[in-house]
Design a protein around this motif. Structure first.
Motif, mmCIF file in Angstrom:
data_model
loop_
_atom_site.group_PDB
_atom_site.id
_atom_site.type_symbol
_atom_site.label_atom_id
_atom_site.label_comp_id
_atom_site.label_asym_id
_atom_site.label_seq_id
_atom_site.Cartn_x
_atom_site.Cartn_y
_atom_site.Cartn_z
ATOM 1 N N GLY A 161 33.266 40.457 40.734
ATOM 2 C CA GLY A 161 32.426 40.603 41.764
ATOM 3 C C GLY A 161 31.310 41.184 41.667
ATOM 4 N N THR A 162 31.121 42.282 40.707
ATOM 5 C CA THR A 162 29.668 42.721 40.409
ATOM 6 C C THR A 162 28.804 41.965 40.046
ATOM 7 N N ALA A 163 29.163 40.813 38.983
ATOM 8 C CA ALA A 163 28.267 39.967 38.145
ATOM 9 C C ALA A 163 27.995 38.863 39.105
ATOM 10 N N GLN A 185 43.747 50.770 33.898
ATOM 11 C CA GLN A 185 43.660 51.186 32.547
ATOM 12 C C GLN A 185 42.001 50.890 32.247
ATOM 13 N N PHE A 186 41.369 51.928 32.026
ATOM 14 C CA PHE A 186 39.971 52.000 31.885
ATOM 15 C C PHE A 186 39.750 52.002 30.424
ATOM 16 N N LYS A 187 38.897 50.673 30.012
ATOM 17 C CA LYS A 187 38.320 50.637 28.854
ATOM 18 C C LYS A 187 37.306 51.202 28.614
ATOM 19 N N GLU A 219 36.252 41.534 28.337
ATOM 20 C CA GLU A 219 36.755 40.884 29.372
ATOM 21 C C GLU A 219 38.333 40.984 29.712
ATOM 22 N N LEU A 220 38.677 41.308 30.810
ATOM 23 C CA LEU A 220 40.098 41.453 31.292
ATOM 24 C C LEU A 220 40.618 40.091 31.796
ATOM 25 N N LYS A 221 41.053 39.601 30.939
ATOM 26 C CA LYS A 221 41.481 37.865 31.360
ATOM 27 C C LYS A 221 42.431 37.638 32.476
ATOM 28 N N VAL A 264 24.051 40.750 31.696
ATOM 29 C CA VAL A 264 24.887 41.553 30.831
ATOM 30 C C VAL A 264 25.593 42.711 31.273
ATOM 31 N N ASP A 265 26.804 42.810 31.147
ATOM 32 C CA ASP A 265 27.484 44.076 31.545
ATOM 33 C C ASP A 265 28.512 44.497 30.286
ATOM 34 N N ASP A 266 29.044 45.683 30.546
ATOM 35 C CA ASP A 266 29.887 46.205 29.453
ATOM 36 C C ASP A 266 31.206 45.472 29.693
ATOM 37 N N LEU A 267 31.504 45.325 30.802
ATOM 38 C CA LEU A 267 33.143 44.870 30.948
ATOM 39 C C LEU A 267 33.029 43.741 32.446
ATOM 40 N N LEU A 268 34.069 42.702 32.423
ATOM 41 C CA LEU A 268 34.175 41.789 33.229
ATOM 42 C C LEU A 268 35.568 41.989 33.617
ATOM 43 N N ALA A 269 35.671 42.274 34.868
ATOM 44 C CA ALA A 269 37.137 42.545 35.603
ATOM 45 C C ALA A 269 37.302 41.476 36.627
ATOM 46 N N THR A 270 37.202 41.492 37.995
ATOM 47 C CA THR A 270 37.311 40.594 38.654
ATOM 48 C C THR A 270 35.931 39.553 39.046
HETATM 49 P P1 AMP Z 1 34.423 43.641 38.627
HETATM 50 O O1 AMP Z 1 33.304 43.538 39.536
HETATM 51 O O2 AMP Z 1 35.620 43.769 39.096
HETATM 52 O O3 AMP Z 1 34.206 42.583 37.346
HETATM 53 O O4 AMP Z 1 33.979 45.119 37.671
HETATM 54 C C1 AMP Z 1 33.262 45.182 36.899
HETATM 55 C C2 AMP Z 1 32.594 46.453 36.770
HETATM 56 O O5 AMP Z 1 33.425 47.560 36.972
HETATM 57 C C3 AMP Z 1 31.970 46.563 35.678
HETATM 58 O O6 AMP Z 1 30.681 47.455 35.898
HETATM 59 C C4 AMP Z 1 32.561 47.758 34.681
HETATM 60 O O7 AMP Z 1 31.868 48.670 34.060
HETATM 61 C C5 AMP Z 1 33.688 48.057 35.701
HETATM 62 N N1 AMP Z 1 34.874 48.125 35.536
HETATM 63 C C6 AMP Z 1 35.880 47.472 36.091
HETATM 64 N N2 AMP Z 1 37.210 47.528 35.730
HETATM 65 C C7 AMP Z 1 37.190 48.315 34.499
HETATM 66 C C8 AMP Z 1 38.127 48.992 33.646
HETATM 67 N N3 AMP Z 1 39.370 48.517 33.688
HETATM 68 N N4 AMP Z 1 37.536 49.758 32.443
HETATM 69 C C9 AMP Z 1 36.109 50.059 32.546
HETATM 70 N N5 AMP Z 1 35.372 49.632 33.508
HETATM 71 C C10 AMP Z 1 35.647 48.884 34.529
#
Ligand code: AMP
Length: 174
Positions: free
Chosen positions: A128-130, A22-24, A152-154, A120-126
């Motif tokens: 790993g990137t941060a 589900q892309f935000k 943030e994807l809780k 700073v980033d747009d979105l926190l998923a897992t």
């Molecule tokens: P993660 O390393 O899993 O926290 O993924 C974060 C990075 O992947 C960020 O740079 C986001 O822009 C991108 N990203 C991961 N999942 C999504 C999502 N569902 N919607 C938009 N961007 C995402």
């Protein structure tokens, strides 16, 4: 303007970039003057008294919010980029993706020892990137004051992964 308005301006795109995700999409939020301003103002208010020396933006959507936030916090901006993009000497950090690995880089002289940074980033998923960015910042000898995200994807527990480096702030949660 409210957090609910910010949330309703973010477009959900099912099955992008692949089935099940589900892309935000934040492009529908930042194109609206009042939504862009509200996002940046709530972030800037959160860190107004944190004595941040540099905002670190993660390529590429972290740049959209990071440099504007640095302007509001009256501090500098430092980019972390994908491998091979920065022109001078870099420090690199490899991190795992769902399939394979990727690499992020920072200029080795970008951060002076002991400076206070906000990642700073747009979105926190897992997370790993941060986390890879946090490792780069630590290698430079800088201090991470906090991580900040618009979304943030809780369920993916990124905040827990980052807890050993610093606290996490997010504007909206899903
Ligand atoms: P993660 O390393 O899993 O926290 O993924 C974060 C990075 O992947 C960020 O740079 C986001 O822009 C991108 N990203 C991961 N999942 C999504 C999502 N569902 N919607 C938009 N961007 C995402």
């Amino acid at each position: 303007m409210s957090i609910e308005n910010i949330k309703s301006s973010i477009r959900n795109v099912p099955d992008f970039p692949k089935k099940g995700i589900q892309f935000k999409d934040i492009t529908t939020a930042v194109k609206k003057t009042e939504v862009l301003q509200e996002i940046l103002e709530v972030m800037a208010t959160q860190f107004a008294n944190s004595k941040i020396d540099y905002v670190i933006g993660i390529e590429s959507r972290g740049f959209i919010f990071g440099s504007a936030l640095a302007y509001l916090l009256k501090c500098g901006f430092v980019p972390v980029r994908k491998s091979g993009k920065l022109p001078a000497k870099v420090i690199s950090e490899e991190y795992s993706l769902e399939y394979g690995t990727d690499k992020l880089e920072i200029h080795e002289d970008a951060l002076e020892k002991g400076v206070r940074v906000l990642i700073v980033d747009d979105l926190l998923a897992t997370g790993g990137t941060a986390e890879a960015v946090a490792k780069l910042v630590k290698k430079c000898g800088a201090e991470i004051i906090s991580f900040a995200f618009v979304v943030e994807l809780k369920d993916l527990s990124g905040r827990e992964k980052l807890a050993k480096y610093a606290d996490t702030y997010s504007v909206v949660e899903y």
